[in-house]
Design a protein around this motif. Structure first.
Motif: not given
Length: 270
Positions: A38-51, A116-120
């Motif tokens: 349900e996109g949990q791994l993707s969310l972790i990646g998004v957070l790291i990428l944003f930082v 990030a916006f297109s993938s999550a």
């Protein structure tokens, strides 16, 4: 000059290349895992990428400053100044390379936000998308002449980032003169803040009181110096304010000349 630019790109690219490789790897990870759990791994990646994205301009400034310090006033200083290249060309090369890295960093920030916006999509609100739209408009604006607008924006950002780099180089050079050399990094930061914000305030005033803007109207570039025309066009098209760019350009020339003088006459190479 070209060889100096190539050398500076390679020198700074060792660190910047690692940063962008990490960002590319995380972006690929987000795209590949966006449907996993349900996109949990993707969310972790998004957070790291944003930082990383939030810190990217600061990281670029740190890399630029440390490279300037090391190659001119640190262990490599004697080697750099003995090269068969005029000192103003050495400084110009570092300014050009630094400006390019800052523009690349800004593009990377927009690219990472798009990933990030297109993938999550489920993790973002309408306000988040509106913020991204505002950032994107910095480049493309509200015009049909997208290519012209993007090229113009990139040139303007390059000029502004070159000024930003020159403030770093000037303050770092000043900090390597006789009275400040023992704590050069501290004094670089101390001198940077008032100089940068003073010029920023001057550019704001120029933008507020001087009407000198650029519009792309039906694919054609149009300069506007009249307030009534500006108000009419800005209702349909996104303006590019040129007055503040002139302030940055003038101050960049002044800083370049003063920095070159300090490099040549006042700095003690360690």
């Amino acid at each position: 000059m070209i060889k100096a630019i190539k050398h500076d790109f390679i020198s700074t690219g060792r660190i910047m290349g690692v940063i962008y490789a990490i960002m590319a790897g995380i972006s690929a990870f987000i795209i590949l895992t966006k449907n996993v759990k349900e996109g949990q791994l993707s969310l972790i990646g998004v957070l790291i990428l944003f930082v990383i994205s939030l810190c990217l301009l600061v990281l670029t400034a740190v890399v630029v400053m440390l490279d300037f310090q090391k190659t001119l006033y640190g262990d490599q200083g004697y080697l750099t100044f003995t090269l068969p290249v005029k000192s103003w060309k050495i400084l110009a090369s570092k300014v050009i390379v630094s400006g390019a890295w800052f523009v690349i960093a800004l593009a990377a920030i927009l690219g990472s936000m798009w990933v990030a916006f297109s993938s999550a999509k489920e993790f973002f609100t309408q306000d988040d998308y509106a913020m991204f739209g505002d950032l994107l408009e910095m480049f493309v604006g509200n015009t049909r002449s997208v290519i012209g607008m993007v090229v113009t924006r990139v040139v303007i950002f390059f000029v502004e980032f070159c000024f930003f780099a020159l403030v770093i180089f000037f303050t770092n050079t000043l900090s390597n003169t006789r009275y400040f050399q023992k704590h050069s990094i501290f004094f670089t930061i101390l001198f940077f803040i008032p100089i940068f914000f003073a010029v920023y305030k001057i550019s704001e005033l120029a933008n507020e009181y001087l009407v000198f803007s650029l519009f792309f109207v039906d694919g054609k570039m149009q300069f506007v110096t009249d307030n009534a025309v500006f108000n009419q066009l800005s209702a349909q098209y996104s303006p590019i304010n040129i007055s503040e760019v002139f302030v940055y350009l003038i101050m960049a020339v002044v800083l370049f000349m003063v920095t070159h003088y300090l490099m040549s006459k006042k700095v003690n190479i360690r």
